[in-house]
Design an enzyme around this catalytic site. Structure first.
Site, PDB file in Angstrom:
ATOM      1  N   GLY A  14      94.392 139.632 112.901  1.00 37.51           N
ATOM      2  CA  GLY A  14      95.621 138.910 113.012  1.00 37.51           C
ATOM      3  C   GLY A  14      95.050 138.192 111.533  1.00 37.51           C
ATOM      4  N   ASP A 239     106.874 143.501 113.410  1.00 39.32           N
ATOM      5  CA  ASP A 239     106.259 144.354 112.102  1.00 39.32           C
ATOM      6  C   ASP A 239     106.639 145.187 111.292  1.00 39.32           C
ATOM      7  OD1 ASP A 239     105.051 145.974 114.527  1.00 39.32           O
ATOM      8  OD2 ASP A 239     102.821 145.118 114.016  1.00 39.32           O
TER       9      ASP A 239
END
Length: 474
Positions: A14, A239
């Protein structure tokens, strides 16, 4: 100068990224990068959702120390996974990882209650055992108590947004990945939920990309050392939705996008879903995007194959960087094998190189003799599979395509970009590598009124990023 934060969570890591927008260009600066992945407990795979929340707050704190004012932030993650809250908004259990084996073979049971074509006609989503529909059915089958006590279902980015703001929504692009959402009626499929005895009331109101979720809670601002207000904006929180939003399509009518990372998402941007017997047979998906665009695509196991090979090689002391793996593949012109990247055996094997070798043996091919041969075979198999999918895509959409726009971290594997050009016999335009983060920022800029629409955002990408072109070798 406008400062914005993009939080981009992938299956392996991340990042908290600070963006500066000066009216002409977007600049990105990685503020905090952290590992992500499954946590295995008693044979099951989970996400460490509180650990992710902690790392995001850490990144926001660091961003707040670098600039005086931050306008907004947005969070995007992978699709399908979720957390369940009770009536007092307590998290009932750690969210499962989509590769957990509890969903194995459950489609057969689902189809006994709802025929396969009915599921597809309701949702237009590719059948994958990791879909939210199958995961919820697993909850009903293996831990019915959790659904009995669940008051709210929040997908991964929705859950993190809730931790920051206290507001509960299901974001539009994320909801569309679930195989529970009807993309034609733009609402949850009551038909599927009713027939499978799954609760409708745990789902939240849908929020669109570009809408303001709310301000960060005072206690969270205190944790992050923030003094000013920051709005949390609903972005394309899946995403791939953000990645496609940042794909600088020159002509969406004849251009293909290929978001390349752990997964390869290959498709076209359309105005309406295509849901019929042909798309059902080919198992194509209709996910929803920013500005209510339709991402008509195929989910393909992507660089997960390389990532898991690297993981296995690392464990035996053969530690190579991804750059070294790509260079070895480019230099090794030996035996080339072909695999089906979407074979279910590659979903979550204990030893990826061994699983690939077993496939090669079973199909009567010659085993690779080096890491370079193994990697080259994987890259070429992916490129050949892309070509097969493009042929099907053109037939299903009745469109001829000219250009493949590759975005995402996978474009750093230049050998894959070139193989894609060679096998598809199309021009490949690569970039941006940071498509997901940029798409996240574009939606925040739309919310702030800085740009009017998606096309202006894509022009901004062209102004901000150097694109690289690959042409087929003759």
């Amino acid at each position: 100068m406008l400062n914005l934060i993009a939080v981009d969570l992938g299956a392996s890591n991340g990042r908290v990224i600070l963006s500066k927008y000066d009216g002409d260009k977007i600049e990105l600066k990685e503020i905090h990068k952290f590992l992500n992945g499954s946590e295995r407990v008693n044979g099951n795979m989970y996400w460490d959702i509180l650990g992710l929340f902690h790392d995001i707050k850490k990144g926001v704190m660091q961003a707040g120390r670098q600039v005086k004012e931050i306008k907004s932030m947005g969070i995007d993650t992978w699709g399908v996974d979720y957390g369940l809250l009770d009536i007092k908004d307590n998290l009932l259990a750690n969210p499962y990882h989509y590769r957990d084996s509890r969903t194995d073979d459950l489609y057969a049971e689902i189809f006994e209650k709802v025929p396969r074509d009915v599921v597809y006609n309701e949702t237009g989503i590719q059948f994958m055992q990791l879909n939210t529909l199958v995961q919820l059915y697993a909850d009903l089958k293996y831990r019915p108590w959790i659904l009995e006590n669940a008051n709210s279902l929040l997908f991964t980015p929705d859950l993190l947004n809730f931790f920051f703001t206290g507001e509960k929504y299901n974001e539009y692009t994320m909801a569309s990945t679930s195989q529970i959402f009807n993309p034609v009626k733009n609402k949850w499929s009551e038909k599927l939920l009713d027939r499978l005895n799954l609760p409708l009331d745990i789902f939240q109101d849908i929020i669109q990309p570009g809408q303001n979720i709310g301000g960060i809670l005072p206690v969270v601002k205190d944790d992050c050392g923030l003094s000013g207000d920051i709005d949390l904006i609903a972005v394309g929180s899946h995403d791939t939705a953000s990645a496609v939003a940042a794909t600088p399509l020159f002509n969406s009518d004849n251009s293909i996008y290929l978001s390349s990372g752990t997964w390869s998402l290959l498709g076209m941007e359309l105005d309406k879903p295509i849901i019929n017997s042909d798309t059902l047979r080919e198992n194509f998906t209709n996910e929803l995007g920013v500005e209510k665009k339709v991402r008509f695509l195929k989910n393909i196991t992507g660089l997960w194959l390389i990532q898991e090979c690297k993981h296995s090689w690392d464990k035996v002391g053969k530690e190579y960087s991804y750059q070294e793996i790509g260079e070895a593949a480019a230099q090794d012109h030996g035996n080339i094998f072909k695999i089906d990247p979407n074979d279910s055996r590659f979903l979550n094997p204990d030893d990826m190189p061994n699983e690939i070798i077993n496939y090669i043996k079973e199909t009567g091919q010659k085993e690779p003799e080096s890491i370079g041969e193994m990697a080259r075979g994987i890259y070429e198999s992916l490129a050949q599979y892309y070509n097969d999918i493009i042929s099907t895509l053109e037939r299903l959409t009745d469109k001829e395509t000219e250009t493949v726009h590759m975005v995402g971290g996978g474009i750093n594997a230049e050998i894959l970009c070139q193989f894609t050009a060679d096998y598809t016999e199309r021009r490949v335009v690569a970039g941006p590598a940071e498509a997901t983060a940029i798409g996240n920022i574009i939606t925040q800029l739309m919310a702030a009124g800085e740009i009017a629409n998606l096309e202006e955002g894509r022009q901004l990408v062209r102004n901000s990023i150097d694109l690289k072109e690959y042409l087929p070798h003759q």
